[in-house]
Design an enzyme around this catalytic site. Structure first.
Site: not given
Ligand code: 13P
Length: 252
Positions: A9, A11, A93, A95, A163, A169, A211
């Site tokens: 992902n 992002k 997600h 976010e 997640e 993050g 992470s």
């Molecule tokens: P990170 O791997 O940066 O923690 O992000 C995880 C995530 O949100 C994947 O969708």
């Protein structure tokens, strides 16, 4: 055990099409030797048309509209994604939940994705862990509401990405440990069993995101009871992502 799955992902990265193309090609190269896992890249939607999937590397989208067509400024439908050779669609997600996406909207989006025979990747996860089990209720609530109204057979086609928001993050040291992850997968499958029966629930693929880095990938895949990962920041680092892919592929 279901086929293993690693979803990158990206992002809202990278900043330019040139970088996106380069990263896509480099990831394809890393994935070319993978034997037992599917690698999926979910770039920002503006780059989807420029990323050509292959047998080894499939294309994913980070979001989708719940409607098929019409006056929805700025939205992209599952019909349009299917036309761009997308196979997997990330839905719900955290976010996007922070931007106001509700379980009701997420359930509509999943139906729209399934209607196009695409594979929804439903993201769920608690904000934080507590000692009283409130986090379990939150996860259960997300699963039940996000999958409300979806037929039993269709449920088995959904990929669940656990997640936990507190683990996203950060660095691998702050990710979930394999023991907690294993427990959570059992809990998730129990809820699914109640919704669609034990046999179908066992077909649901559960992956982990939060992470995942080269450092913790092998331990999580070996002992976390998941069949893959949803990788954020580490998917932008081609060397690190290559090591994650290798770890998932190598698991005995
Ligand atoms: P990170 O791997 O940066 O923690 O992000 C995880 C995530 O949100 C994947 O969708």
């Amino acid at each position: 055990m279901a086929k293993r799955l690693i979803i990158a992902n990206w992002k809202m990265n990278p900043a330019t099409l040139k970088e996106a193309r380069a990263l896509f090609q480099a990831t394809k190269k890393k994935a070319s030797t993978v034997a037992r896992a599917s690698v999926v890249i979910a770039p920002p939607s503006v780059y989807l048309a420029f990323c050509k999937p292959s047998k080894k590397v499939l294309l994913g989208a980070q979001n989708v509209a719940w409607a098929d067509k019409g006056a929805f400024t700025g939205e992209i439908s599952a019909v349009q994604l299917a036309n761009l050779n997308v196979t997997y669609v990330i839905v719900g997600h955290s976010e996007r939940r922070f931007l106001g996406e509700t379980d009701e909207i997420i359930s509509k989006k999943i139906k729209s994705v399934l209607k196009q025979s695409l594979i929804p990747v439903l993201c769920i996860g608690e904000l934080e862990r507590d000692n009283h089990g409130a986090y379990l209720r939150m996860v259960e609530d997300q699963i039940r509401k996000s999958l409300a109204g979806i037929g039993r057979e269709s449920l088995a086609k959904v990929v669940i990405a656990y997640e936990p928001v507190w683990a996203i993050g950060k660095s691998s040291d702050e990710a979930v440990n394999s023991h907690k992850l294993h427990e959570m997968t059992i809990f998730i499958r129990k809820i699914l069993s109640g919704m669609c029966g034990r046999d179908l629930a066992h077909k649901v693929q559960i992956i982990y995101g939060g992470s995942v880095e080269a450092k913790n990938a092998l331990e999580l895949i070996q002992n976390g009871n998941v069949s893959g990962f949803l990788v954020g920041h580490a998917s932008l680092d081609i060397k690190g992502f290559g090591e994650i892919v290798k770890a998932v592929d190598a698991r005995g």
